[in-house]
Structure formats: C-alpha cells, structure tokens
Design an enzyme around this catalytic site. Structure first.
Site, mmCIF file in Angstrom:
data_model
loop_
_atom_site.group_PDB
_atom_site.id
_atom_site.type_symbol
_atom_site.label_atom_id
_atom_site.label_comp_id
_atom_site.label_asym_id
_atom_site.label_seq_id
_atom_site.Cartn_x
_atom_site.Cartn_y
_atom_site.Cartn_z
ATOM 1 N N TYR A 32 4.493 -4.748 -5.595
ATOM 2 C CA TYR A 32 3.795 -5.941 -5.083
ATOM 3 C C TYR A 32 2.733 -6.429 -6.070
ATOM 4 O O TYR A 32 1.644 -6.822 -5.671
ATOM 5 C CB TYR A 32 3.101 -5.631 -3.747
ATOM 6 C CG TYR A 32 3.985 -4.983 -2.713
ATOM 7 C CD1 TYR A 32 5.098 -5.645 -2.219
ATOM 8 C CD2 TYR A 32 3.697 -3.714 -2.214
ATOM 9 C CE1 TYR A 32 5.911 -5.066 -1.254
ATOM 10 C CE2 TYR A 32 4.507 -3.121 -1.255
ATOM 11 C CZ TYR A 32 5.610 -3.806 -0.791
ATOM 12 O OH TYR A 32 6.407 -3.230 0.160
ATOM 13 N N ASP A 40 10.893 -0.045 15.790
ATOM 14 C CA ASP A 40 10.534 0.420 14.450
ATOM 15 C C ASP A 40 9.108 0.974 14.527
ATOM 16 O O ASP A 40 8.135 0.220 14.514
ATOM 17 C CB ASP A 40 10.638 -0.758 13.468
ATOM 18 C CG ASP A 40 10.235 -0.362 12.052
ATOM 19 O OD1 ASP A 40 9.734 0.763 11.867
ATOM 20 O OD2 ASP A 40 10.403 -1.191 11.139
ATOM 21 N N LYS A 74 6.663 7.347 7.237
ATOM 22 C CA LYS A 74 5.228 7.318 6.923
ATOM 23 C C LYS A 74 4.513 8.614 7.326
ATOM 24 O O LYS A 74 4.572 9.582 6.593
ATOM 25 C CB LYS A 74 4.591 6.087 7.562
ATOM 26 C CG LYS A 74 5.121 4.792 6.918
ATOM 27 C CD LYS A 74 4.093 3.734 6.860
ATOM 28 C CE LYS A 74 4.606 2.461 6.239
ATOM 29 N NZ LYS A 74 4.294 2.330 4.845
HETATM 30 C C1 LIG Z 1 7.195 -1.087 10.411
HETATM 31 C C2 LIG Z 1 7.748 -0.746 9.059
HETATM 32 N N1 LIG Z 1 9.068 -0.611 8.905
HETATM 33 C C3 LIG Z 1 9.609 -0.301 7.714
HETATM 34 C C4 LIG Z 1 8.813 -0.104 6.606
HETATM 35 C C5 LIG Z 1 9.450 0.233 5.277
HETATM 36 O O1 LIG Z 1 9.148 1.532 4.919
HETATM 37 P P1 LIG Z 1 9.324 2.007 3.391
HETATM 38 O O2 LIG Z 1 8.252 1.332 2.614
HETATM 39 O O3 LIG Z 1 9.145 3.501 3.446
HETATM 40 O O4 LIG Z 1 10.693 1.625 2.973
HETATM 41 C C6 LIG Z 1 7.437 -0.236 6.733
HETATM 42 C C7 LIG Z 1 6.562 -0.072 5.550
HETATM 43 O O5 LIG Z 1 5.439 -0.486 5.519
HETATM 44 C C8 LIG Z 1 6.878 -0.568 7.980
HETATM 45 O O6 LIG Z 1 5.561 -0.719 8.152
#
Ligand SMILES: Cc1ncc(COP(=O)(O)O)c(C=O)c1O
Length: 434
Positions: A27, A249, A278
């Site tokens: 980013y 999610d 995470k």
């Molecule tokens: C709600 C959500 N889903 C998916 C992701 C994607 O995760 P990654 O960065 O490990 O691919 C994130 C990342 O910030 C997220 O906050």
C-alpha cells in the site's frame, strides 16, 4: 543497489524517500511515501527501532498481536514445535497441532460450525469460504448461482476474488473494477427501511446468488464502521428465507476485538461459514481458517470425486502456526482478555472523547478494543504519520481514519500515552486535517 533499479531511478527521476527499491512495500507509493521505520525488536505493546526509539503500538500489527508481542507462552509453544516438525504438507498427512486446533476452535464457535479448512492468509480464507458457498450449489447440480451479496463499506482482502466483494467505491480496488467479476454490493440493512429494501431485492434476485458475505459488527479496513447486532439478525433471517449460505468474515473481529470472543456471539447469530485469521495465532504466524456448518460440509460428501473441495494452500495448517494458535487460545482461557478489552474500550471512550471538539474531527467512536477518530479528511498523510511517530506511537491512519486497535494486554499507562499522543497530534493538526 541492483543495476536495473538504478536505471529505473535515473529514468523516473530519482526517489530520495526510498534509497533502495528492492523491497516493494505494501500500500505504498514508493516515490512519495516516507521510508519505513526499521523495527529491531518487539515486546508487549512496544516496537523498538534501530535508532533506539521505542514506539507504543496502537495497531497490534494489523490487529494480530492481541496478547502483545513475544508472549512467552506462545514463544515456548512455537519453539517446542520447531524442534520436532516445523512443517509438513497437509495433503495426505495430518498432525496433532492441526487436529487439536480444529477441535478447540469448533468447541469455541457457536452452533455446528464444526468443519475447519485451514489456509495461510485472510484473503485466501475468504476465497475458500466463497468457494465453499459456490460449490455448495454446484454439488447440488445448480449452476446459476454465480454472484455474492456483499456490503458497502466492506473489505475482504486484496486477491482478485476478494477485491470483487470489497466496497467498489470506497475500497482500494476501484482501479480494477473492469477486471473483476460483478457481484452485488448493497448498503447494510441498518433500519426497517433498509431491511425492507434488501428483502425486496432478495425476493427478486436471490436465485442468482451463491451466498451473503459480511464483516460482523465492525467493517475494518473499509473505514472502521460499526453496526448493531440487529443488522446481522436481519441478514440471518433473509439468508434463511432464501436458503443462502451466510458468511461472516471475522478476520478482523474474531478473538475478542469487538468485546466477545467472536462478533457473531454478541449478535446471537450463527453464520453458515466463518473466516478467521489475524489474531488466530496471537500475531505470531500466518494462519487462517474457513469453518463451515454441517449442512455446508455435507454437500461435499459424495461418491463423486469432483464434489471435493479443490483447494490446498502449500502451507495450510502449518504446525508452527497451529501451535501458536493453540497457545493463543490457552491464553484466552487463562487470562482475562475480554475483561481487558472492556477496560480498553472504556479508557479509549474517555480519553479519545476530547478529540470530538477538535477542528477537522467528524466522529469519535469505540467498539470493544477499537477506538476511532474519523476526520473530515487527511490532506497530508505523510505529515500525520510522521507526527504520530515523533510523538512516540505507532498508529497507521488510512483515508480519513485515525484508529487504535492495541494489544489487549497493553498497560493502562501505555494506553493513556497512546490516546494522549493521538489527541496532541490532532490538536496540533500538522497542516493536514481539514
Ligand atoms: C475482514 C478482513 N477480511 C480479510 C482480510 C484479508 O486478510 P489478509 O491480509 O491476511 O489476506 C482482512 C485484512 O485486513 C480483513 O480485515
């Protein structure tokens, strides 16, 4: 510096901010952004830099390090696993750390979310969840359900499938619009009128949908936007009415961030598929999971080999990562994490409240251990980031949002320092907040 990079620099006119372009950063406009700070050590809620400075961390490293950095319990578990089996492929082989972790997660999750597919990043877990929902229909011979319903303000990852279910306007991926499959992105049903409108939309279009995808209670990278549990109960009712798999999610919200171990518990809703990552490993290792209820899993059980879930990331269920996750879950059981989240929320509510009166501030809000100061806009992100680091804190504003998601183990005085630094920096508004 390698020859090609040197050539690029001379052709494109330099790049004084980054003396070496060999690492392409996330980013980051490599031409204009500040060079990254060099971290040499972490401990608790602190990041040590190579120049001797120590920053109080307001991000828990992109929301992962919920127990603080280098927690000895996780470190020891990983070290024990490292000595016997750092990794082994998961195709055709299994191992105790993965099996124990699946057992532990399914015991903690509500309802019959009992079938754990491990992956290695959040985006891939969301892709797997989408694949599960899509193939749930394909395995029943239904080939017309090709779209997902997702929501404005949502963020689900940076890969192509997940970019297509992020907010198309607000997200970072608008550029890719023409390359992405078109799904349905609607406002969250926040009130009776919104619920009625979504209900009507589904009455007309549900048959083209494979599933519904939402970040429960808090939309994170899309803008730190919160909603009530009622929104999720509405989505559950609509999904049930049309037999649609509902995917939560919880990559951001999972593991205590919103005040309960999983956000779905607060809303009293069991999704059909949940994604986790995470804080799953307490911020130690890359690991994620897409976890399905039994009726979803059952659609894959068949004499037909083609009905199997055809996915298998190389490092899925990595034993080191599973050991870290097991140790992290032990910490949730042994230490008062949710009480800590509540105390952090109360403290941030009090200590960020004065920001409301500052010029340029649009809103201050707190949910669980998420504290948000929303500005009208940030004109000079570099200046704001530099001012925060100079104030001794590691805070990563994005778009018009300054937010805090500290480790749950942060000391009260560290949190006060963090909130104080945010207040002071915004007060001085280094010429960049309008
Ligand atoms: C709600 C959500 N889903 C998916 C992701 C994607 O995760 P990654 O960065 O490990 O691919 C994130 C990342 O910030 C997220 O906050």
């Amino acid at each position: 510096m390698k020859k090609r990079t040197k050539k690029l620099l001379s052709v494109r006119g330099g790049g004084s901010a980054h003396p070496d372009f060999s690492v392409w950063r996330p980013y980051t406009q490599m031409r204009t952004s500040l060079p990254p700070l060099r971290a040499v050590r972490t401990e608790g809620a602190r990041i040590h830099l190579d120049d001797g400075r120590v920053l109080i961390d307001g991000t828990a490293s992109w929301w992962t390090a919920c127990h603080g950095y280098n927690h000895p319990h996780i470190r020891e578990a990983v070290a024990r696993q490292l000595a016997v089996m750092p990794h082994v492929m998961f195709g055709g082989l299994t191992h105790d750390p993965a099996e124990q972790l699946a057992e532990r997660l399914t015991a903690l999750l509500p309802g019959d979310l009992n079938h754990v597919f491990f992956a290695d990043s959040g985006s891939v877990a969301v892709e797997v969840a989408m694949k599960m929902a899509a193939q749930y229909w394909l395995n029943q011979g239904i080939r017309t359900r090709t779209k997902f319903l997702a929501f404005a303000g949502g963020y689900h990852g940076d890969t192509f499938a997940t970019m297509a279910v992020c907010d198309p306007e607000e997200g970072m991926h608008a550029l890719f619009g023409p390359l992405l499959p078109r799904h349905v992105i609607r406002p969250l049903p926040r009130d009776a009128a919104g619920a009625a409108a979504l209900g009507q939309f589904l009455d007309e279009h549900a048959e083209s949908l494979a599933g519904i995808l939402v970040e429960p209670l808090a939309q994170g990278a899309g803008g730190m936007i919160f909603h009530e549990g009622e929104v999720l109960r509405c989505l559950r009712a609509l999904a049930d009415r049309h037999g649609l798999p509902l995917i939560f999610d919880e990559i951001f919200t999972g593991f205590g961030r919103t005040g309960s171990l999983f956000a779905c518990e607060q809303a009293g809703v069991v999704p059909d598929i949940i994604t986790l990552s995470k804080a799953l490993t307490g911020g130690t290792m890359a690991l994620s999971a897409a976890i399905a209820r039994t009726h979803i899993f059952a659609a894959f059980l068949s004499e037909n080999a083609g009905h199997a879930l055809m996915h298998g990331p190389t490092y899925m269920a990595n034993p080191l990562a599973c050991s870290a996750a097991l140790a992290s879950l032990e910490l949730f059981a042994a230490e008062p994490r949710l009480a800590q989240v509540e105390a952090i929320g109360a403290a941030m509510g009090e200590q960020l409240a004065p920001c409301r009166c500052l010029p340029g501030v649009r809103d201050v809000r707190v949910l669980g251990a998420i504290g948000v100061v929303e500005l009208h806009r940030i004109a000079d992100m570099n200046a704001l980031k530099a001012a925060l680091a100079a104030a001794g804190v590691w805070v990563r504003p994005f778009r018009n949002i300054v937010y805090l998601t500290p480790a749950f183990t942060i000391a009260a005085e560290e949190l006060a320092f963090l909130c104080g630094a945010v207040r002071r920096v915004l007060e001085r508004a280094p010429g960049n907040i309008a």
